[in-house]
Design an enzyme around this catalytic site. Structure first.
Site, PDB file in Angstrom:
ATOM      1  N   TYR A 113      20.546  27.831  14.522  1.00 58.60           N
ATOM      2  CA  TYR A 113      19.702  29.027  14.421  1.00 58.60           C
ATOM      3  C   TYR A 113      19.160  29.494  15.773  1.00 58.60           C
ATOM      4  CZ  TYR A 113      19.439  28.968   9.318  1.00 58.60           C
ATOM      5  OH  TYR A 113      19.721  29.025   7.980  1.00 58.60           O
ATOM      6  N   LYS A 137      23.557  14.661   9.296  1.00 54.92           N
ATOM      7  CA  LYS A 137      24.972  14.458   8.952  1.00 54.92           C
ATOM      8  C   LYS A 137      25.606  13.786  10.179  1.00 54.92           C
ATOM      9  CE  LYS A 137      28.315  15.269   6.007  1.00 54.92           C
ATOM     10  NZ  LYS A 137      28.426  14.581   4.728  1.00 54.92           N
ATOM     11  N   ASP A 189      24.003  15.828   2.340  1.00 46.64           N
ATOM     12  CA  ASP A 189      24.661  16.084   1.049  1.00 46.64           C
ATOM     13  C   ASP A 189      24.128  15.132  -0.021  1.00 46.64           C
ATOM     14  OD1 ASP A 189      25.819  14.182   2.670  1.00 46.64           O
ATOM     15  OD2 ASP A 189      27.896  14.691   2.214  1.00 46.64           O
ATOM     16  N   ASP A 221      16.159  24.878   6.376  1.00 49.92           N
ATOM     17  CA  ASP A 221      16.099  26.180   5.715  1.00 49.92           C
ATOM     18  C   ASP A 221      16.630  26.062   4.285  1.00 49.92           C
ATOM     19  OD1 ASP A 221      15.806  28.855   5.295  1.00 49.92           O
ATOM     20  OD2 ASP A 221      17.486  29.486   6.534  1.00 49.92           O
TER      21      ASP A 221
END
Ligand code: NAD
Length: 366
Positions: A124, A191, A224, A248
């Site tokens: 972002y 991740k 996940d 987000d």
């Protein structure tokens, strides 16, 4: 003590939910001096700038702002006025408490999760190269030479940057919040198995910081897996600390666990400045209808009261809100069975019943 606060009504449904919140905050008995300034489309129309200097001056002076949602007009050169504001003031921590209240329709009960999202880095940060531009070509050539990796020449590029500095301060923020608010556990979300040098660095630094807070439990989880666990075992989680993009997405997921965007408050906080605002946007199709739920903004106001050390007023206001939603009669359409507008009250009327509840509470105490 009178608190001087910058008040940014925003646009779309912003002015309605901010006005409802202003009235409710004043009804707590805490004294406020509001400094009203515009941002976004309204400011562009009146002052010729999406983010006028006056806005920054006011926030920097007062250190605390209450803000409604702001639409970013298309074609103004800004990806997002909100992101630009957070960046300019270095509001690096986005704090989003997601708590179930009895009476708010939801598939889940007893959710109580604090989402701490890094606000300035990651995908972002806005470092992007459009497909086919000389910059993108140059970068793709460099990548194919240095990585021994075939990259498609018709790619667009968005860079994911995660720094030690950015990760250290957001993780410290999460642990300090845990200590100050009696929370027990911080979970770092990443991740790192795939993105070893960005999320891997995030994980390494969160572990380093965690080792300096032995009184707070720490664990980490793949993003996940977190999503799957949140919808099945949300009670496992206490405080989540996440890089910008996952933060987000996961904060909207958590808002969904507790009844949706109409009840999800938030704050963007830096070392010295804090801007309190709902998670939701300006919902343009509801503008001026006196229909949407003011609770996300009112609960952002509760967070603001705690931040300015008006904890007793914050507790009373949160209790009044909890009673109104538990009673379930004088609430906006989104909290009525079947989202039934016919039996709902408007934005302003919901503020009125909260104000009445606050005054009843005051007479009970006296
Ligand atoms: P949105 O949050 O404005 O609205 C999505 C839907 O959520 C609405 O149609 C409505 O059904 C529901 N909703 C939102 N607020 C509600 C409330 N208070 N009560 C009841 N229901 C509510 O999202 P969007 O439509 O994707 O975005 C609209 C504009 O808002 C965009 O221009 C976006 O850039 C901007 N935005 C601003 C902020 C901010 O100012 N911080 C945040 C998000 C989006």
């Amino acid at each position: 003590m009178k608190h001087t606060i910058t008040l940014i009504p925003g646009d779309g449904i912003g002015p309605e939910v901010v006005e409802a919140t202003r009235r409710v905050l004043e009804a707590t008995g805490v004294e406020f001096q509001w400094e009203m300034v515009d941002a976004g489309a309204t400011a562009l129309e009146k002052e010729g700038s999406l983010l006028p200097e006056r806005l920054f001056e006011s926030i920097k002076k007062n250190k605390v702002a209450l803000k409604g949602p702001v639409t970013t007009p298309v074609g103004t050169g800004f990806r997002s006025v909100n992101v630009a504001l957070r960046k300019a003031l270095d509001l690096y921590a986005c704090l989003r408490p997601c708590r179930s209240y009895q009476g708010i329709p939801s598939r889940y009960e007893s959710v109580d999760i604090i989402v701490v999202r890094e606000n300035t880095e990651d995908l972002y940060a806005g470092i992007e190269f459009a497909e086919g531009t000389p910059e993108a070509e140059k970068l793709l050539s460099f990548i194919s030479q240095s990585q021994d990796e075939k990259v498609r020449r018709d790619s667009g590029i968005s860079l994911k940057l995660i720094s030690r500095t950015g990760t250290r301060r957001i993780t410290r923020f999460a642990f300090e919040y845990a200590r100050a608010n009696g929370r027990k556990k911080v979970t770092a979300v990443h991740k790192a198995n795939i993105m070893k040098f960005s999320d891997g660095l995030f994980l390494e630094v969160t572990r380093e910081v965690a080792s300096t807070y032995p009184d707070i439990e720490f664990e980490d989880i793949l993003v996940d897996n977190l999503c799957a666990q949140l919808v099945q075992q949300s009670h496992w989680f206490d405080i989540l600390v996440l890089p910008n993009l996952y933060g987000d997405i996961v904060s909207d997921l958590c808002a969904g666990l507790v009844g949706g965007l109409g009840v999800a408050p938030g704050a963007n906080i830096g070392d010295e400045i804090a801007v309190f605002e709902p998670t939701h946007g300006s919902a343009p199709k509801y503008t001026g209808l006196n229909k949407v739920n003011p609770l996300a903004t009112i609960l952002s106001g509760v967070m603001m009261l705690r931040y300015i050390n008006e904890r007793a007023a914050a507790d009373r206001l949160e209790a009044a809100v909890a009673e109104i939603v538990a009673e379930g009669k004088s609430v906006t359409y989104d909290l009525r069975p079947g989202r039934d507008s016919a039996t709902a009250v408007g934005t302003s009327e919901m503020a009125d019943v909260i104000i009445t509840k606050l005054s009843e509470g005051a007479s009970h105490q006296s």
